[in-house]
Design a protein around this motif. Structure first.
Motif, PDB file in Angstrom:
ATOM      1  N   GLY A 152      96.600  25.240  48.167  1.00  0.00           N
ATOM      2  CA  GLY A 152      97.466  25.371  49.337  1.00  0.00           C
ATOM      3  C   GLY A 152      97.414  26.756  49.958  1.00  0.00           C
ATOM      4  O   GLY A 152      97.477  26.909  51.173  1.00  0.00           O
ATOM      5  N   ILE A 153      97.261  27.753  49.120  1.00  0.00           N
ATOM      6  CA  ILE A 153      97.189  29.134  49.606  1.00  0.00           C
ATOM      7  C   ILE A 153      95.802  29.468  50.145  1.00  0.00           C
ATOM      8  O   ILE A 153      95.665  30.102  51.187  1.00  0.00           O
TER       9      ILE A 153
ATOM     10  N   ARG B 252      97.467  24.236  53.471  1.00  0.00           N
ATOM     11  CA  ARG B 252      98.754  23.783  52.934  1.00  0.00           C
ATOM     12  C   ARG B 252      98.761  22.311  52.554  1.00  0.00           C
ATOM     13  O   ARG B 252      99.498  21.891  51.682  1.00  0.00           O
TER      14      ARG B 252
ATOM     15  N   PHE C 213      98.543  21.496  48.885  1.00  0.00           N
ATOM     16  CA  PHE C 213      99.775  21.620  48.102  1.00  0.00           C
ATOM     17  C   PHE C 213     100.604  20.345  48.213  1.00  0.00           C
ATOM     18  O   PHE C 213     101.136  19.853  47.212  1.00  0.00           O
TER      19      PHE C 213
END
Length: 123
Positions: A95-96, A100, A103
């Motif tokens: 996600g990072i 996103r 995630f």
């Protein structure tokens, strides 16, 4: 609660089998290109890396299925916690570093499954 946690752990495991299939076998196909938003050129250049990623997702799925087979409650809890934790970390990292969406697709279901596993442990 126990049934719900088992169902969610199973769904997270099945999701990772699906990711394995996407990354190992469908990466350069129209479905893989569409799923990962890539060009054919990029997919062809990264196919070996994707197969490696797919293998790791398969290990996560195998660990989750293994956790569901344990007859010992403490052992099952430890396995579920470990493998769901691995999925959560991978979801956060993806996600990072990638987007996103990873995630929400990987991390959130694993977080929910882990919460249900811990809430149902004594029930």
């Amino acid at each position: 609660m126990q049934i719900a946690s088992t169902l969610l752990v199973t769904l997270v495991a099945i999701e990772h089998v699906y990711i394995l299939i996407l990354e190992m076998f469908l990466w350069t196909t129209p479905r893989g290109l569409r799923t990962f938003g890539m060009t054919q050129e990029l997919a062809d250049a990264t196919a070996t890396l994707a197969k490696n990623q797919g293998l790791y997702n398969g290990f996560l799925a195998a660990g989750l299925f293994w956790s569901l087979l344990s007859n010992d409650a403490g052992d099952a809890l430890a396995r579920k916690t470990f493998f769901l934790g691995c999925v959560i970390v991978a979801g956060i990292y993806g996600g990072i570093t990638v987007g996103r969406r990873i995630f929400f697709v990987q991390g959130v279901p694993a977080l929910l499954a882990l919460a249900l596993v811990w809430l149902s442990r004594g029930a």
